[in-house]
Design a protein around this motif. Structure first.
Motif, PDB file in Angstrom:
ATOM      1  N   ALA A 153     -14.709  -7.087 -23.419  1.00 31.03           N
ATOM      2  CA  ALA A 153     -14.982  -5.802 -24.064  1.00 31.03           C
ATOM      3  C   ALA A 153     -16.463  -5.450 -24.114  1.00 31.03           C
ATOM      4  O   ALA A 153     -16.816  -4.327 -24.467  1.00 31.03           O
ATOM      5  CB  ALA A 153     -14.417  -5.808 -25.486  1.00 31.03           C
ATOM      6  N   ASP A 154     -17.346  -6.368 -23.782  1.00 30.47           N
ATOM      7  CA  ASP A 154     -18.783  -6.128 -23.947  1.00 30.47           C
ATOM      8  C   ASP A 154     -19.471  -5.875 -22.609  1.00 30.47           C
ATOM      9  O   ASP A 154     -20.525  -6.434 -22.313  1.00 30.47           O
ATOM     10  CB  ASP A 154     -19.436  -7.312 -24.650  1.00 30.47           C
ATOM     11  CG  ASP A 154     -19.179  -8.628 -23.918  1.00 30.47           C
ATOM     12  OD1 ASP A 154     -18.253  -8.672 -23.082  1.00 30.47           O
ATOM     13  OD2 ASP A 154     -19.909  -9.601 -24.178  1.00 30.47           O
ATOM     14  N   VAL A 155     -18.882  -5.026 -21.776  1.00 31.74           N
ATOM     15  CA  VAL A 155     -19.425  -4.730 -20.445  1.00 31.74           C
ATOM     16  C   VAL A 155     -19.600  -3.224 -20.299  1.00 31.74           C
ATOM     17  O   VAL A 155     -18.710  -2.452 -20.667  1.00 31.74           O
ATOM     18  CB  VAL A 155     -18.503  -5.268 -19.333  1.00 31.74           C
ATOM     19  CG1 VAL A 155     -18.981  -4.810 -17.961  1.00 31.74           C
ATOM     20  CG2 VAL A 155     -18.447  -6.793 -19.386  1.00 31.74           C
ATOM     21  N   ASP A 156     -20.742  -2.800 -19.779  1.00 30.87           N
ATOM     22  CA  ASP A 156     -21.002  -1.390 -19.491  1.00 30.87           C
ATOM     23  C   ASP A 156     -20.716  -1.097 -18.018  1.00 30.87           C
ATOM     24  O   ASP A 156     -20.683  -2.005 -17.174  1.00 30.87           O
ATOM     25  CB  ASP A 156     -22.457  -1.030 -19.798  1.00 30.87           C
ATOM     26  CG  ASP A 156     -22.749  -1.035 -21.287  1.00 30.87           C
ATOM     27  OD1 ASP A 156     -21.778  -0.957 -22.071  1.00 30.87           O
ATOM     28  OD2 ASP A 156     -23.935  -1.126 -21.658  1.00 30.87           O
ATOM     29  N   ILE A 157     -20.549   0.193 -17.715  1.00 31.38           N
ATOM     30  CA  ILE A 157     -20.331   0.650 -16.339  1.00 31.38           C
ATOM     31  C   ILE A 157     -21.418   1.664 -16.002  1.00 31.38           C
ATOM     32  O   ILE A 157     -21.687   2.576 -16.789  1.00 31.38           O
ATOM     33  CB  ILE A 157     -18.949   1.316 -16.154  1.00 31.38           C
ATOM     34  CG1 ILE A 157     -17.851   0.502 -16.843  1.00 31.38           C
ATOM     35  CG2 ILE A 157     -18.653   1.521 -14.678  1.00 31.38           C
ATOM     36  CD1 ILE A 157     -17.600  -0.841 -16.235  1.00 31.38           C
ATOM     37  N   GLU A 158     -22.042   1.515 -14.851  1.00 33.74           N
ATOM     38  CA  GLU A 158     -23.048   2.477 -14.409  1.00 33.74           C
ATOM     39  C   GLU A 158     -22.809   2.844 -12.948  1.00 33.74           C
ATOM     40  O   GLU A 158     -22.517   1.976 -12.123  1.00 33.74           O
ATOM     41  CB  GLU A 158     -24.463   1.915 -14.565  1.00 33.74           C
ATOM     42  CG  GLU A 158     -24.898   1.769 -16.009  1.00 33.74           C
ATOM     43  CD  GLU A 158     -26.381   1.465 -16.133  1.00 33.74           C
ATOM     44  OE1 GLU A 158     -26.852   1.298 -17.269  1.00 33.74           O
ATOM     45  OE2 GLU A 158     -27.066   1.410 -15.087  1.00 33.74           O
TER      46      GLU A 158
END
Length: 322
Positions: A153-158
């Motif tokens: 749950a602690d992942v960003d997307i760019e």
């Protein structure tokens, strides 16, 4: 396969769905990618008349749950999501960004006080002009839902625009015997000692790689030994070169411009030589066999020699066409 090395970090605000203006990366980084969309916390630009965006660098990801499932399963699921939604991506990397932040007391000056490590980020590169911010937003939501399936749950997307340039060329040929018809053409393209090398920055300057060294420590990697002037010009200081992931790489190339041209010319000359040799042999055999009653033993022997020359020439030409 789908995680080639990249060299920059982004520093732009989160874009809402449907928001199309693009945001450039910070000026201090080499590749300066253009951001399309990102998830995560909202970004606020630095304040003050002399405030500057803090510099960032790309760092690898190690102790995180995503590393246990990315290469075997999760990464390919992300690729499937991209394909289904027709996102024309160039690279997909799992990275972190390390940035120099400023304390509240020094926001006006922009002077860096401490370093901050970003959350793990799935960093997607897409072909310029082919993906909208809205499309990136929709796909990012799907990827975040996919991460929940893996209890991450602690992942960003760019998403950013980028072009991937491969630094890997075709494999070298295996060494051949001296009797091989292509020995003179293939020899410079085999991993033997004395390989001709150059650099991407100075392709007109070239030298040789003297020998191979085993990297050691149980690694199967090989290192090549060469003279310093082959890789560095006179304008560069005579100091130890230390590679840093966030800095532009100094790529070593197999063959410089001159060596590449020489191999092309030698190959074309060999093809022309054997083509003419084959044609001459055919004409000789055809001419000597017009009057079968006048063919003497010496002529027959000559025909045999010409036939052997023709077979050799055709063998070489056949090898060239493989």
């Amino acid at each position: 396969m789908y995680t080639p090395r990249t060299q920059a970090a982004l520093d732009c605000p989160v874009l809402p769905a449907g928001f199309s203006p693009k945001c450039s990366s910070i000026q201090r980084l080499h590749s300066k990618p253009t951001l399309l969309y990102r998830t995560g916390k909202k970004w606020f630009p630095p304040r003050g008349p002399e405030a500057q965006r803090p510099s960032k660098e790309l760092v690898p990801v190690f102790n995180h749950p995503i590393t246990k499932v990315w290469n075997d399963d999760l990464g390919w699921e992300v690729v499937k999501v991209m394909d289904v939604h027709e996102i024309r991506f160039t690279t997909i990397d799992v990275v972190r960004f390390r940035a120099d932040e400023v304390s509240e007391d020094d926001e006006c000056s922009g002077e860096a006080r401490y370093s901050v490590l970003s959350p793990v980020t799935i960093w997607v590169g897409v072909f310029p002009g082919l993906v909208t911010a809205t499309a990136a937003h929709d796909v990012a939501k799907i990827i975040l839902d996919l991460l929940k399936v893996y209890q991450i749950a602690d992942v960003d997307i760019e998403f950013r625009e980028s072009l991937h340039v491969s630094n890997v060329g075709p494999q070298l040929f295996k060494a051949v015997d001296a009797e091989d018809p292509l020995v003179h053409v293939v020899s410079p393209l085999t991993p033997l000692l004395g390989l001709c090398i150059s650099t991407r920055a100075r392709p007109d300057s070239q030298g040789t790689m003297a020998l191979y060294l085993n990297k050691g420590d149980g690694s199967d990697d090989l290192l090549g030994l060469s003279c310093r002037h082959v890789l560095f010009g006179n304008q560069e200081a005579n100091v130890d070169y230390i590679y840093h992931p966030s800095s532009p790489s100094k790529d070593v190339l197999f063959l410089g411009n001159r060596a590449y041209k020489d191999i092309i010319e030698a190959t074309e000359a060999s093809i022309s030589l054997y083509t003419h040799a084959a044609q001459r042999s055919k004409n000789t055999i055809k001419g000597s066999g017009k009057d079968a009653n006048t063919v003497h033993d010496e002529t027959k022997a000559n025909q045999s020699d010409v036939g052997s020359s023709l077979a050799e020439a055709e063998k070489v030409l056949k090898a060239f066409t493989k």
